[in-house]
Every structure is written in C-alpha cells, then in structure tokens.
Design a protein around this motif. Structure first.
Motif, short mmCIF file in Angstrom:
data_model
loop_
_atom_site.label_atom_id
_atom_site.label_comp_id
_atom_site.label_asym_id
_atom_site.label_seq_id
_atom_site.Cartn_x
_atom_site.Cartn_y
_atom_site.Cartn_z
N UNK A 51 0.79 -1.24 0.00
CA UNK A 51 0.00 0.00 0.00
C UNK A 51 0.82 1.29 0.00
N UNK A 52 2.13 1.20 0.12
CA UNK A 52 3.00 2.39 0.10
C UNK A 52 2.67 3.38 1.21
N UNK A 53 2.12 2.92 2.30
CA UNK A 53 1.84 3.81 3.44
C UNK A 53 1.62 2.97 4.69
N UNK A 54 2.07 3.45 5.85
CA UNK A 54 1.56 2.88 7.10
C UNK A 54 0.05 3.18 7.19
N UNK A 55 -0.66 2.37 7.94
CA UNK A 55 -2.10 2.57 8.08
C UNK A 55 -2.51 2.01 9.44
N UNK A 56 -3.77 2.23 9.79
CA UNK A 56 -4.29 1.77 11.07
C UNK A 56 -5.34 0.68 10.85
N UNK A 57 -5.25 -0.37 11.65
CA UNK A 57 -6.34 -1.35 11.71
C UNK A 57 -7.13 -1.06 12.97
N UNK A 58 -8.47 -1.13 12.85
CA UNK A 58 -9.32 -0.70 13.95
C UNK A 58 -10.39 -1.71 14.35
N UNK A 59 -10.87 -2.50 13.39
CA UNK A 59 -12.02 -3.35 13.69
C UNK A 59 -12.14 -4.41 12.60
N UNK A 60 -12.66 -5.56 12.98
CA UNK A 60 -13.04 -6.58 12.01
C UNK A 60 -14.12 -7.44 12.63
N UNK A 61 -14.96 -8.02 11.78
CA UNK A 61 -16.02 -8.88 12.29
C UNK A 61 -16.53 -9.78 11.19
N UNK A 62 -17.17 -10.86 11.59
CA UNK A 62 -17.76 -11.79 10.64
C UNK A 62 -19.08 -11.23 10.11
N UNK A 63 -19.23 -11.22 8.79
CA UNK A 63 -20.50 -10.84 8.16
C UNK A 63 -21.41 -12.06 8.07
N UNK A 64 -20.87 -13.17 7.56
CA UNK A 64 -21.54 -14.46 7.57
C UNK A 64 -20.46 -15.53 7.42
N UNK A 65 -20.85 -16.76 7.20
CA UNK A 65 -19.89 -17.87 7.20
C UNK A 65 -18.81 -17.71 6.14
N UNK A 66 -19.12 -17.02 5.04
CA UNK A 66 -18.17 -16.90 3.93
C UNK A 66 -17.71 -15.46 3.70
N UNK A 67 -17.96 -14.57 4.66
CA UNK A 67 -17.67 -13.15 4.45
C UNK A 67 -17.15 -12.53 5.73
N UNK A 68 -16.11 -11.70 5.61
CA UNK A 68 -15.53 -11.03 6.78
C UNK A 68 -15.31 -9.56 6.45
N UNK A 69 -15.58 -8.70 7.43
CA UNK A 69 -15.39 -7.26 7.30
C UNK A 69 -14.07 -6.85 7.94
N UNK A 70 -13.27 -6.08 7.20
CA UNK A 70 -12.02 -5.51 7.72
C UNK A 70 -12.10 -3.99 7.62
N UNK A 71 -11.71 -3.30 8.68
CA UNK A 71 -11.77 -1.84 8.71
C UNK A 71 -10.36 -1.26 8.81
N UNK A 72 -10.11 -0.21 8.03
CA UNK A 72 -8.82 0.44 7.97
C UNK A 72 -8.99 1.96 8.05
N UNK A 73 -8.04 2.63 8.68
CA UNK A 73 -7.96 4.09 8.64
C UNK A 73 -6.65 4.45 7.93
N UNK A 74 -6.76 5.23 6.86
CA UNK A 74 -5.62 5.50 6.01
C UNK A 74 -5.28 6.99 6.07
N UNK A 75 -4.09 7.34 6.55
CA UNK A 75 -3.71 8.75 6.61
C UNK A 75 -3.35 9.28 5.22
N UNK A 76 -3.62 10.56 5.00
CA UNK A 76 -3.23 11.17 3.73
C UNK A 76 -1.71 11.33 3.62
N UNK A 77 -1.05 11.47 4.77
CA UNK A 77 0.41 11.54 4.81
C UNK A 77 0.89 10.59 5.90
N UNK A 78 2.12 10.09 5.83
CA UNK A 78 2.60 9.13 6.83
C UNK A 78 2.67 9.75 8.22
#
Length: 276
Positions: free
Chosen positions: A143-170
């Motif tokens: 991704x060419x940048x550090x980023x933040x991971x904040x949350x994840x959860x199961x949507x259903x048996x075959x699906x997972x949600x991943x949440x990211x916060x991406x800064x405009x500058x490092x």
C-alpha cells in the motif's frame, strides 16, 4: 459504533471539490484503467480494481502529500461529539467533497498502527491467504503507506469485514508536539474526533484460485482531519472517535451491503480463523 445518521446529500460540483473519485484515462490500446481517489486533481490513492475479483487495495500515490484539516472546526472536534450531525461539522467538510450521497457514521475505535510487511499487515496476511501473492511481482500487494487497523467482524460464514484508517500523509510527517498534546488529553479522558471520507469495497477471488476462499469487505476511512489524534491513540492504546462520511455509490458495494454497515459495525470484534 456510537451512532449512524440518515444518508444525506453533500458536496460541491466535482470541479470545485478538493477530493473526488475518478477513473484514470488511457490512450487507445492502453492497459486497464485505475480507480482513483483524487486530491486537488492529482491521483492520491489507487483503489480496488473494478472487476471485484482482484484483491482489495488502497495504494498511496504521489498526490497524497497534504492533510485536509479545517482550522475553524478544530475546537469542536477536540471535544466529544455524540451525534454525527453535531455542530455543522458534516456540512463544513462536505465543502471539500464532490456532490453525492453520504452516510454519516460516528465510530469509536482503538487504532493499531501497521507498517506494511510487518506484524498485523492485512496485505501480507489475510489477503495472501485468500488471493496468494501477486503473480507478476511475486510479492504481496503493497500500500506504500503505514495505516491503522481498527475493527473486524464476521459478516456471515463466507464473508468477513475488515476496517482500515488511512492517513493522507505518513505518521512520520506529523508534528511531535501535536501528537503529545493529544496523548495528554487522552490521558485525561478526552476522546477527540477525527473526520474521514469512507468507502466499502466488496472483493472475492475467482473460484478455484485462492488458498482460503471467502469474501472480503474492506471498509476504508481516508483521513481528512485527525492525523495527530490517530497516532496519539495508537501510541497509548486509547480510543478515538471517527466521523465517517461514507460515499455511497463510490465503493465496490451495493446499496444493500452499505445499508448493513451500521448493524455490522455494532457487532463485537471477531478475527477470522484461516480455513473457516
């Protein structure tokens, strides 16, 4: 999840917006067109490809070199907001955005700073487990940048949600004094609010190619304001709030998927076990 507002129309005509979504133009016979987040008419991030079977992606480009903070709302964002429509903050930041429908979400997160290729990196971890490495480069997506991971959860048996916060500058571009100010405030119990424009991309590999096949929902918050706040929160392990303006119609997700976000974001955090 603190609160979700009703979808609302925001923004200015695209030529007047500092931030907008676009598709790269190619000459006749050129390769696939990139999906882009533009800042001041320059490509700032490359986003997940339109096909929906390619890996989820946010990749920083040369145009991502400045923050989009608004000084006249700083005091209101430092004090806790309890309503995603509070204090006219949405309308103020809406003047930076292109005309469209946005879903306001007020979230509380405990961010974890991730360096690509290091521990916790989604792109060299969960994504490789599903898509494998890039067949041309022989490497994970980068991704060419550090980023933040904040949350994840199961949507259903075959699906997972991943949440990211991406800064405009490092984070290395942040002012140390400002970060320390927020560290002190958070130590006193303050949970300041950051502001982001957000997208939801739903990506699933072609049948038969992955190691661990499931659908990835990538919820990405691109920071408009709050670079120092996120770094401070990650440094001391404290919560910070994010006022997310979800750009409906700009991500790789249908209206029904976007409508599920408030309920999904209110679920307990849960990591996905490989192969399940």
């Amino acid at each position: 999840m603190i609160q979700a507002g009703a979808p609302r129309s925001l923004g200015v005509p695209a030529p007047e917006a500092r931030l907008r979504f676009d598709t790269e133009l190619h000459e006749i016979g050129g390769g696939p067109r990139r999906r882009l987040l533009m800042v001041d008419d320059e490509p700032a991030f490359e986003l997940s490809f339109y096909c929906g079977t390619c890996p989820f992606l946010f990749r920083r480009l040369e145009g991502a070199r400045e923050k989009l903070s608004l000084e006249d709302v700083q005091e209101r964002l430092t004090n806790a907001l309890d309503d995603p429509d509070a204090c006219g903050v949405i309308d103020a930041f809406g003047m930076l955005l292109p005309q469209g429908e946005y879903l306001p979400l007020l979230l509380e997160v405990e961010p974890r700073l991730i360096v690509p290729g290091k521990e916790g990196d989604y792109f060299s971890g969960e994504q490789v487990s599903t898509w494998g490495i890039d067949q041309f480069w022989g490497l994970p997506e980068y991704p060419h940048t550090p980023y933040y991971r904040t949350f994840e959860t199961t949507v259903d048996a075959d699906t997972h949600l991943y949440e990211f916060v991406v800064p405009m500058v490092p984070p290395t571009w942040n002012e140390r004094e400002r970060v320390e100010e927020y560290v002190t405030l958070m130590g006193q119990g303050t949970a300041p609010t950051a502001v982001a424009i957000s997208t939801l991309d739903v990506c699933e590999p072609a049948t038969g190619m992955p190691i661990d096949h499931y659908q990835h929902w990538g919820l990405t918050h691109f920071l408009l304001d709050g670079h120092h706040k996120l770094e401070a929160a990650a440094t001391v392990g404290r919560p910070v709030r994010i006022l997310s303006l979800m750009a409906l119609g700009e991500g790789l997700a249908g209206a029904e998927d976007c409508a599920r976000l408030p309920a999904l974001r209110a679920l307990p955090r849960s990591a996905r076990a490989s192969g399940t």
